[in-house]
Structures are given as C-alpha cells and as structure tokens.
Design a protein around this motif. Structure first.
Motif, PDB file in Angstrom:
ATOM      1  N   GLY A  56       0.836  -1.186   0.000  1.00 13.12           N
ATOM      2  CA  GLY A  56       0.000   0.000   0.000  1.00 13.12           C
ATOM      3  C   GLY A  56       0.874   1.239   0.000  1.00 13.12           C
ATOM      4  N   ASN A  57       0.598   2.142   0.914  1.00 18.12           N
ATOM      5  CA  ASN A  57       1.363   3.378   1.032  1.00 18.12           C
ATOM      6  C   ASN A  57       2.497   3.271   2.046  1.00 18.12           C
ATOM      7  OD1 ASN A  57      -0.312   4.724  -0.808  1.00 18.12           O
ATOM      8  ND2 ASN A  57      -1.807   5.180   0.800  1.00 18.12           N
ATOM      9  N   PHE A  58       2.750   2.063   2.554  1.00 16.28           N
ATOM     10  CA  PHE A  58       3.779   1.864   3.577  1.00 16.28           C
ATOM     11  C   PHE A  58       5.018   1.197   2.975  1.00 16.28           C
ATOM     12  CE2 PHE A  58      -0.100   2.140   6.014  1.00 16.28           C
ATOM     13  CZ  PHE A  58       0.267   2.877   7.128  1.00 16.28           C
ATOM     14  N   SER A  59       6.168   1.620   3.448  1.00 15.31           N
ATOM     15  CA  SER A  59       7.415   0.944   3.096  1.00 15.31           C
ATOM     16  C   SER A  59       8.300   0.911   4.336  1.00 15.31           C
ATOM     17  CB  SER A  59       8.131   1.641   1.940  1.00 15.31           C
ATOM     18  OG  SER A  59       8.305   3.014   2.205  1.00 15.31           O
ATOM     19  N   VAL A  60       9.107  -0.149   4.463  1.00 17.81           N
ATOM     20  CA  VAL A  60       9.908  -0.381   5.663  1.00 17.81           C
ATOM     21  C   VAL A  60      11.311  -0.813   5.250  1.00 17.81           C
ATOM     22  CG1 VAL A  60      10.173  -1.774   7.758  1.00 17.81           C
ATOM     23  CG2 VAL A  60       7.900  -1.007   7.051  1.00 17.81           C
ATOM     24  N   LYS A  61      12.295  -0.350   6.007  1.00 17.13           N
ATOM     25  CA  LYS A  61      13.674  -0.763   5.807  1.00 17.13           C
ATOM     26  C   LYS A  61      14.267  -1.173   7.143  1.00 17.13           C
ATOM     27  CE  LYS A  61      17.939   0.505   3.491  1.00 17.13           C
ATOM     28  NZ  LYS A  61      18.663   1.514   2.692  1.00 17.13           N
ATOM     29  N   LEU A  62      14.992  -2.295   7.170  1.00 20.97           N
ATOM     30  CA  LEU A  62      15.645  -2.808   8.373  1.00 20.97           C
ATOM     31  C   LEU A  62      17.153  -2.841   8.133  1.00 20.97           C
ATOM     32  CD1 LEU A  62      13.308  -5.867   9.057  1.00 20.97           C
ATOM     33  CD2 LEU A  62      13.091  -3.557   9.981  1.00 20.97           C
ATOM     34  N   SER A  63      17.910  -2.389   9.120  1.00 20.93           N
ATOM     35  CA  SER A  63      19.368  -2.342   8.988  1.00 20.93           C
ATOM     36  C   SER A  63      20.004  -2.730  10.309  1.00 20.93           C
ATOM     37  CB  SER A  63      19.847  -0.932   8.609  1.00 20.93           C
ATOM     38  OG  SER A  63      19.129  -0.416   7.522  1.00 20.93           O
ATOM     39  N   GLY A  64      21.184  -3.336  10.231  1.00 19.25           N
ATOM     40  CA  GLY A  64      21.908  -3.702  11.439  1.00 19.25           C
ATOM     41  C   GLY A  64      23.390  -3.817  11.172  1.00 19.25           C
ATOM     42  N   SER A  65      24.184  -3.687  12.225  1.00 18.52           N
ATOM     43  CA  SER A  65      25.629  -3.818  12.058  1.00 18.52           C
ATOM     44  C   SER A  65      26.266  -4.297  13.351  1.00 18.52           C
ATOM     45  CB  SER A  65      26.259  -2.482  11.635  1.00 18.52           C
ATOM     46  OG  SER A  65      26.223  -1.551  12.691  1.00 18.52           O
ATOM     47  N   TYR A  66      27.387  -4.966  13.211  1.00 17.09           N
ATOM     48  CA  TYR A  66      28.224  -5.368  14.341  1.00 17.09           C
ATOM     49  C   TYR A  66      29.675  -5.152  13.940  1.00 17.09           C
ATOM     50  CZ  TYR A  66      31.086  -8.105  17.482  1.00 17.09           C
ATOM     51  OH  TYR A  66      32.074  -8.478  18.352  1.00 17.09           O
ATOM     52  N   ALA A  94      24.488  -2.102  16.321  1.00 19.19           N
ATOM     53  CA  ALA A  94      23.544  -1.052  15.950  1.00 19.19           C
ATOM     54  C   ALA A  94      22.402  -1.675  15.167  1.00 19.19           C
ATOM     55  CB  ALA A  94      24.228   0.029  15.130  1.00 19.19           C
ATOM     56  N   PHE A  95      21.210  -1.123  15.367  1.00 20.07           N
ATOM     57  CA  PHE A  95      20.015  -1.629  14.676  1.00 20.07           C
ATOM     58  C   PHE A  95      19.124  -0.443  14.356  1.00 20.07           C
ATOM     59  CE2 PHE A  95      15.588  -3.221  14.899  1.00 20.07           C
ATOM     60  CZ  PHE A  95      15.636  -4.094  13.817  1.00 20.07           C
ATOM     61  N   ARG A  96      18.495  -0.478  13.204  1.00 23.57           N
ATOM     62  CA  ARG A  96      17.651   0.632  12.775  1.00 23.57           C
ATOM     63  C   ARG A  96      16.412   0.112  12.048  1.00 23.57           C
ATOM     64  NH1 ARG A  96      17.720   6.093  11.492  1.00 23.57           N
ATOM     65  NH2 ARG A  96      16.548   6.665   9.628  1.00 23.57           N
ATOM     66  N   VAL A  97      15.273   0.680  12.382  1.00 24.93           N
ATOM     67  CA  VAL A  97      14.019   0.454  11.667  1.00 24.93           C
ATOM     68  C   VAL A  97      13.575   1.794  11.106  1.00 24.93           C
ATOM     69  CG1 VAL A  97      11.629  -0.304  11.821  1.00 24.93           C
ATOM     70  CG2 VAL A  97      13.368  -1.409  13.229  1.00 24.93           C
ATOM     71  N   ALA A  98      13.341   1.848   9.818  1.00 21.65           N
ATOM     72  CA  ALA A  98      12.848   3.061   9.179  1.00 21.65           C
ATOM     73  C   ALA A  98      11.560   2.723   8.442  1.00 21.65           C
ATOM     74  CB  ALA A  98      13.874   3.623   8.201  1.00 21.65           C
ATOM     75  N   ALA A  99      10.532   3.500   8.673  1.00 18.51           N
ATOM     76  CA  ALA A  99       9.232   3.269   8.046  1.00 18.51           C
ATOM     77  C   ALA A  99       8.736   4.568   7.430  1.00 18.51           C
ATOM     78  CB  ALA A  99       8.220   2.755   9.071  1.00 18.51           C
ATOM     79  N   ARG A 100       8.116   4.462   6.271  1.00 17.86           N
ATOM     80  CA  ARG A 100       7.566   5.636   5.577  1.00 17.86           C
ATOM     81  C   ARG A 100       6.125   5.368   5.172  1.00 17.86           C
ATOM     82  NH1 ARG A 100      10.633   9.095   0.982  1.00 17.86           N
ATOM     83  NH2 ARG A 100      11.359  10.074   2.911  1.00 17.86           N
ATOM     84  N   TRP A 101       5.275   6.356   5.459  1.00 17.30           N
ATOM     85  CA  TRP A 101       3.867   6.305   5.046  1.00 17.30           C
ATOM     86  C   TRP A 101       3.595   7.520   4.175  1.00 17.30           C
ATOM     87  CZ3 TRP A 101      -0.637   8.819   7.887  1.00 17.30           C
ATOM     88  CH2 TRP A 101      -1.846   8.505   7.261  1.00 17.30           C
ATOM     89  N   GLN A 102       3.225   7.273   2.945  1.00 17.52           N
ATOM     90  CA  GLN A 102       2.901   8.349   2.017  1.00 17.52           C
ATOM     91  C   GLN A 102       1.389   8.392   1.855  1.00 17.52           C
ATOM     92  OE1 GLN A 102       5.649   7.113  -1.189  1.00 17.52           O
ATOM     93  NE2 GLN A 102       6.699   9.066  -0.832  1.00 17.52           N
ATOM     94  N   ALA A 103       0.775   9.351   2.564  1.00 18.18           N
ATOM     95  CA  ALA A 103      -0.680   9.470   2.561  1.00 18.18           C
ATOM     96  C   ALA A 103      -1.100  10.424   1.455  1.00 18.18           C
ATOM     97  CB  ALA A 103      -1.159   9.987   3.918  1.00 18.18           C
ATOM     98  N   PRO A 104      -1.922   9.964   0.534  1.00 18.16           N
ATOM     99  CA  PRO A 104      -2.354  10.857  -0.541  1.00 18.16           C
ATOM    100  C   PRO A 104      -3.091  12.060   0.021  1.00 18.16           C
ATOM    101  CG  PRO A 104      -2.915   8.562  -0.998  1.00 18.16           C
ATOM    102  CD  PRO A 104      -2.487   8.638   0.415  1.00 18.16           C
ATOM    103  N   PRO A 105      -2.958  13.238  -0.591  1.00 15.28           N
ATOM    104  CA  PRO A 105      -2.079  13.405  -1.754  1.00 15.28           C
ATOM    105  C   PRO A 105      -0.677  13.899  -1.409  1.00 15.28           C
ATOM    106  CG  PRO A 105      -3.470  15.321  -1.526  1.00 15.28           C
ATOM    107  CD  PRO A 105      -3.842  14.407  -0.389  1.00 15.28           C
TER     108      PRO A 105
END
Length: 788
Positions: free
Chosen positions: A206-216, A252-263
């Motif tokens: 839908g209008n949601f997208s998610v990115k997961l990242s991590g490092s050691y 380190a750990f990161r969650v990034a989420a984006r919601w693009q609500a029209p318009p």
C-alpha cells in the motif's frame, strides 16, 4: 537507486586550477549545459551532490557556506559507520578519540569542547536526520544505515540552532525505497577484527514501506597487559584485572518506516538503537616533572624505595614512563607498548535509543514540517586514570540521560522570495555519578544533576531579483532562550573507617538563564552557471552553564557565561573543464567573546572546569578540490590553515593573552585521495584507493607556553604532527545470478605511525604526572559484500 558520491584529495597542480579559472565566463556559460550533460553521460564529471545544509535540498555548489559532503560510495568504500570515520578529510576539522571511545573531541575552525563532561555543551552540533543529538558522551556510536554526512563549517545558529557555534555535522540516513533490495557485508582483520553489516528494503505494501538495517563491529584491544614490574605484589589483589585496552564491541540496529498518505503527506518514523561495550584507551605515562614527588632526586620523592630489600613500597610512578622529548628518566617501552597497568576492569558501556517522527506536508508553494524526537542514553566507564598499577588516580562515571525535542518548520516561495521559518523546543534531564580516589586514600563520592529547557524562533528570507537573477541575498535571524539547572553533592569517605566528610552538601544547586539573538547575512553572485562567489556574516551563540565537576560549593553554583562569535567569510565555488574539475575555497575571520575553555583544576582532585577566557581571533583558509584526470583516475583533496590568537585572557585578574596555548588548532591540515581503476572487463573492475591525511602539531589545553612546572604547562601534552596513509584494493561489479559481489583488502595507517593525539597533565600537586593517548596502530583486513 541514486547514490550520492564524493571523493576528496589534494593532488592537483596550481597550473591546472589556474587554467580552469582563467577560462572566459562567457565561454563557460555558453557550453555549460551541453558539456555537463555529455560529461555526465560518459562518467567524466565530478558528481553534483545534493545537501540539506540550509534545511532544504540544494546542490552543494549552490550553497553559499563552507560545506563538505561525504556520499554513500565514499562511506561504503571505507567502512565508515560513524562520523569519526571522516577524520582527516575535512579542512580545519579534528575528530580526536582519546581514552573514552564514545566521546571524541570535535574541533572545527579552532573551537572545541575539550572535556566531554555531560554538564558541558559541545561547540559543534551533531544531527541525525534533522534531530539534534546533545552531549559528547554517547555521540560516537555506530549508525546502521548512513546515506551521507555533511560537515558545515562556521556558525549555523540561524537554521540549525543549539551549540552550532563552530559548525554542525549532519548525518543523513537512507530512507525506505519500497522496492525489494538489500546488501550484506562481512569482514575480518588483525586484532581479531570482525565486521558484519546488512540492510533490507521490503516491498511496499500500500502506502507503507519499511527498511531494516543492522551492524556489528568488534575487535580485541590494541594494547595487552603485561606482568607488573617493580612491585612485589599487584595492589588490590583479588580484584578483576584488566587484560587489554581499546577493545571494541559495537552493535547497531535501525528500523525506518515511511507512510505516504495521498495526496501530499509523508510520515517518516525511525528507531535507532546502538550499544557499545568497550575497554578504555590506555593512559600511557609519559612524563613527570623534575623536582616533583615522582623525581627520585627530589626530597619529596613518593617512590619509597627500600634500600635493603630493593622493593618499592611507595608510588614509583617515574619507573613506568615511556620516553618522549620531555622524559628525563624512565622505563623503556615501544611505540605501542604492552600495558603495565593492572587495575579493575576498564569498561566503557554506552547504549543509545532514538525515536524520531518527521511529518512533511507539501502544499505546493509551501511545505510544512514537524520533527519530534525522544532520546534515551546510558553511559558508564571505569578508568585507570594514571595508567600504572599504583593506586594513584582512579575515577569512574555513570550517567542516565534523556532528551525531547519538537520543531515546527515552514518553507516556501513567493515571487522573487523564498523563506524558511520555525519554532523549536528542547528539554533534557540527566544525572551523573562520578567517584574518584587519589593515592589510595579517601574515596570522593560525588554526583550531579543537570537540566535544560530551550526555546527558539527563527526565520530566513532569500531574495533573488528578477532583474538580476545572478544575485541572491539571504538574511536570517534566530532568538534563543535557555534555562539551565544544576544540583551537586560531594563527600569524602575513608575506606578503612567509613567516616564521611561532606565537601558539597546534598541540595546544593542553582539555576541560570541565557538568551541571545543571532543574525546571519549572505550575498551570493553567480558569475556563470558554474562559478559563484559569496560573502557571509553570521553570529554564533553557545549557552552558558555550570561546572558539574566542581570540587567545592562555590564553584558548583557559579555559572560560566555564554560564548559568542562574530564570523566573516568569503568564498568561491566552481566547476570547470566540462565538469571534470571542482574547486571550493573559503577564507574566514572569527572573533570570539567570552570563549569557553576547559581547564584541569588539578588541586588535589581530577576536577575540570569551564573558564571564560576573554577574547580571541581565529582566521584561516580552506580549499577543497576534486578532479577527474582521466576516466580511470580520480583525484581530490583539501587544505586548511589556522591562525589563532588570544586578544584577552584574564587569569586571576591578570591578562595573560601572550602566554596561553590555543587548544586543538593545528596551523595546517591537509588530505589527499587517489581513486585508480586498475582493470575493468565483463567480469567487473578493480580499483586502488589511497587516502592521505596530515595534521600539524597542536596543544590540548589553554595552559602556559612556558616550561617551568610551577603550574599547568601546555608543552607536556602537545599532540604530534601526523602523516597517515590508508589503502584499499577493491574488486567490485562482479555479477552473479542473484546480485553483485564486491571484495576488498584494506590497510589503515600503512606505515604504522605512532603519534600522540591527546594527553592529560595532572598538575603540580601530582608531580606533573602526565599520560598520553596515541592513534591506532596499523590495522588490516578483508571484506566481502553481496548486494541483491
């Protein structure tokens, strides 16, 4: 996916630059569009970088301030996971990591906060995606998914705000793309080095997208503990003993989420978690003063040698020295010696959590933005301060800290005008516990609390007249109001009897308010489509506060004053030779008033304090060059010069401006980079990267330049000049059925240079016992990356 890319170096001749700048402006303008497009299509143009240095997206070359940007390719090639990785590549910027890994000293154009104590404020602000990260402790943490890093030099108070007296470092993370892609990197190296890092972009739903990242990242210590010489037994036998110094384990750990609500509404949420479990750097003993308590020829010698048994029963600190130009006697060691300390575990633990929500509403000519952030930080260390197995100087710190910020911003344009305006709120609350012990005597058990409430309103107006579109005039103004609160207590406890002496009573505290108006004015003129000049004035403001490390009640409640700077800058930015050559140059003159300088008080304690020195002038020149010499060779580099002088330095009612060192101001810094494509074919390509950085010597503390040991002297801790080379061989673009593979071999500090980068002279009451901190030794390893 578009990658921002930048490389730097100092390997162009003055003749090439002169030829480029000598081209007629009309000729450059006439063919700029055609040649730039052709050059870009063939890969023979320096890539134009988009930055947010003015809180909106602009090409780097169009921003009329001194900015250095490090893109994704630069950071990936060098395994950079924190801003410390850009040390050496920016003119007039020093990022120095000493014995406390998570709290580097950041110096920019001669301004620095030497002591990272949480009651003090930095002079260079650190931002992550527009969120201000306060305090030096906990600032140097790994970021799991960096897109690019911007370094803004000079006061940035109008648009960025708090504690940008000298400049700002803005870390920008990668946002979710909504397309399935990712990467994983693994690597090993000497000293047990290990790297594991990866990220995955999930398909949009839908209008949601998610990115997961991590490092050691992790490694063993650079310095190993050796058997303790000179003493019959190790003091405090039975305590857990240190085995090594400067070991690291970072997650380190990161969650990034984006919601693009029209318009037109975009919501970006991110959660960043990082944890570092390290051992402190080795406090290497390097000097004691002649005639002091650690001089065997002195009648006050504290060594306590028993002439009959040959055993030292006292504190023979002099025997553990490693030689430098100030050593008059001492134990002989090598450049990266085995440690001779054996005290309690030298731990440093840091845990950061950051929640951030950015709402952006695009209403055509007007954009509204809200940035909300909450940060929770825990930090603790246990330090063998003196660097020897004797019970001379020990200290520790534990800190709990949280902060909240809210910013509302509006940007837009109307006719010949564009504008940015905003409101900002920040508050923080922290507590620190800081026990100490001297000469095996009483424990000094002290702590302090600190709070801030800050408000600001700002605006910037940009005018480009239709009748003269080459000219841009910019005016900005910010009003800042801060309230600081402190609480302090300090007790001396006899470890044998348990008797307590109150030094600072519980309940000792104070509040103070500080405010200022900081304007900025800029004029830019486009001489051609590819060359512009600018002039800028900006005022910087750094709030006052209290000395959390104060050793007495009077010091604890006595606020130090804000520091201000009036900064004048002129500069030029250009792209020449059909985009193959890019040069940026800036010259600045800064006048500081009530300059805040950290001094080691050294009166029987390890306390430091902030002193307002008075007035100082700092001027300098900064040059950055990038060039594509051929399709297989990219060259780049930087050069910075500094000339710093106190105009007034009141110490004890006396002006000692002519006899005080200026901290962290090397007269010259320089860097160079070579990116050489060795081979290329259908199988992929092979590249060789060589990075070089230079720094002149510099002082650490604003002490006397005389060497008479009657008080604190600057010479005993002066940092060495340095010339460091790094190299990396990369084979990339190797196609597989499921993605691409990249392999690399790397060496840092190729010639194994050993340079003192910082130190502490504990003063006359401690016999000028001095410890020094050095740069890392040569390290090497291999990485393998898979992108899908």
């Amino acid at each position: 996916m578009t990658h921002i890319h930048m490389r730097r170096g100092l390997l162009l001749t003055a003749g090439v630059v002169a030829f480029a700048t000598a081209r007629p402006a009309a000729a450059q303008t006439a063919d700029a569009a055609e040649t730039a497009a052709t050059a870009t299509d063939t890969g023979l143009a320096v890539e134009e970088i988009v930055v947010t240095a003015q809180r909106r997206e602009q090409k780097l070359q169009d921003v009329p301030i001194a900015v250095t940007a490090f893109g994704q390719d630069f950071l990936e090639d060098r395994n950079v996971t924190s801003f410390a990785g850009i040390q050496g590549f920016t003119p007039n910027v020093k990022i120095v990591v000493t014995n406390r890994n998570s709290a580097p000293a950041i110096s920019m154009r001669g301004s620095v906060n030497i002591n990272p104590a949480p009651s003090f404020e930095p002079t260079v602000a650190l931002y992550l995606d527009g969120v201000y990260l306060s305090k030096q402790y906990g600032s140097l943490v790994d970021n799991a998914d960096i897109d690019h890093i911007e370094v803004l030099r000079g006061p940035q108070g109008t648009l960025f705000g708090r504690n940008t007296l000298a400049g700002a470092i803005n870390i920008v993370s990668r946002k979710p793309s909504g397309e399935f892609e990712g990467n994983i990197k693994a690597g090993i190296g000497n000293y047990g080095s290990q790297i594991l890092r990866g990220s995955v972009d999930l398909p949009a739903f839908g209008n949601f997208s998610v990115k997961l990242s991590g490092s050691y990242t992790g490694r063993d210590g650079y310095v190993k503990v050796a058997p303790t010489p000179f003493l019959a037994t190790v003091p405090r036998a039975g305590a857990a003993q240190a085995r090594e110094f400067q070991a690291e384990s970072h997650k380190a750990f990161r969650v990034a989420a984006r919601w693009q609500a029209p318009p037109n509404l975009t919501a970006d949420y991110s959660y960043d978690f990082s944890r570092a479990d390290d051992t402190l750097g080795f406090s290497q003993p390097t000097f004691v003063a002649p005639g002091g308590i650690f001089d065997p020829a002195s009648p006050t010698y504290a060594g306590g040698l028993n002439a009959t048994t040959g055993i030292y029963a006292g504190n023979p600190y002099n025997l553990y020295l490693f030689p430098n130009e100030f050593s008059e006697f001492g134990y002989q060691g090598n450049a990266f010696p085995k440690a001779i300390a054996g005290k309690d575990p030298l731990e440093e633990d840091t845990e950061n959590q950051l929640h951030a929500l950015t709402l952006t509403y695009d209403a055509g000519p007007v954009t509204l933005k809200s940035i909300t952030a909450y940060r929770d930080l825990y930090h603790a260390w246990n330090n063998d301060t003196d660097g020897v197995p004797l019970n001379l100087l020990s200290s520790a710190l534990s800190m709990d800290y949280e902060s909240f910020s809210q910013e509302f911003q509006v940007t837009g344009s109307a006719g010949d005008f564009s504008y940015t305006a905003g409101l900002y709120y920040f508050d923080d609350d922290g507590e620190a516990y800081n026990p100490q012990q001297y000469f095996g005597g009483n424990y000094v058990l002290g702590g302090y609390g600190f709070k801030t409430k800050a408000y600001a309103a700002y605006g910037q107006l940009e005018y480009t007249p239709s009748a003269l579109p080459e000219l841009t005039l910019i005016a900005g103004l910010r009003y800042s109001d801060e309230k600081k609160e402190t609480s302090r207590y300090n007790n001396s406890v006899n470890p044998t009897t348990g008797a307590t002496t109150v030094l600072i009573p519980v309940g000792t505290g104070a509040t103070a308010s500080f405010d200022d108006v900081t304007p900025a004015f800029t004029a830019k003129y486009d001489i051609s489509d590819s060359f512009n000049v600018y002039a800028r004035y900006a005022k910087g403001f750094k709030s006052g506060g209290f000395n959390g490390d104060a050793g007495n009640a009077l010091e604890a409640v006595m606020p130090f004053k804000p520091e201000t700077v009036s900064s004048y800058e002129i500069g030029a930015k250009g792209r020449f030779l059909d985009g193959r050559l890019q040069t940026n140059v800036a010259a600045f003159y800064d006048r500081h008033t009530d300059m805040q300088l950290s001094v080691f008080l050294g009166a029987g304690t390890l306390a430091s304090g902030i002193r307002n020195a008075g007035k100082a002038d700092i001027k300098g020149i900064e040059l950055e060059v990038q060039a594509i010499a051929a399709d297989w060779l990219r060259l780049s580099g930087s050069l910075g010069t500094l000339d710093a002088e106190y105009k007034e330095f009141i110490d004890g009612g006396v002006d000692v401006a002519n006899d005080r060192a200026f901290p962290y101001t090397p007269k010259m810094t320089a860097s160079g980079n070579v990116d050489l494509r060795v081979l290329e074919g259908e199988w992929g390509r092979a590249r060789l990267l060589i990075d070089y950085s230079h720094s002149d010597s510099y002082f650490i503390y604003p002490y006397t330049t005389r060497v008479d040991y009657s008080g604190n002297t600057a010479a005993t801790t002066e940092a060495d000049s340095s010339d460091i080379f790094d190299a990396r061989f990369i084979v990339d673009r190797i196609e597989t059925g499921r993605g691409t593979v990249e392999a690399s071999l790397w060496v840092k500090n190729v010639f194994d240079q050993s340079n003192r980068v910082s130190g502490i002279d504990f003063g006359a009451s401690f016999g000028h016992a001095t410890v020094s901190f050095y740069n890392p030794p040569r390290t090497y390893g291999a990485d393998l990356t898979f992108r899908f």
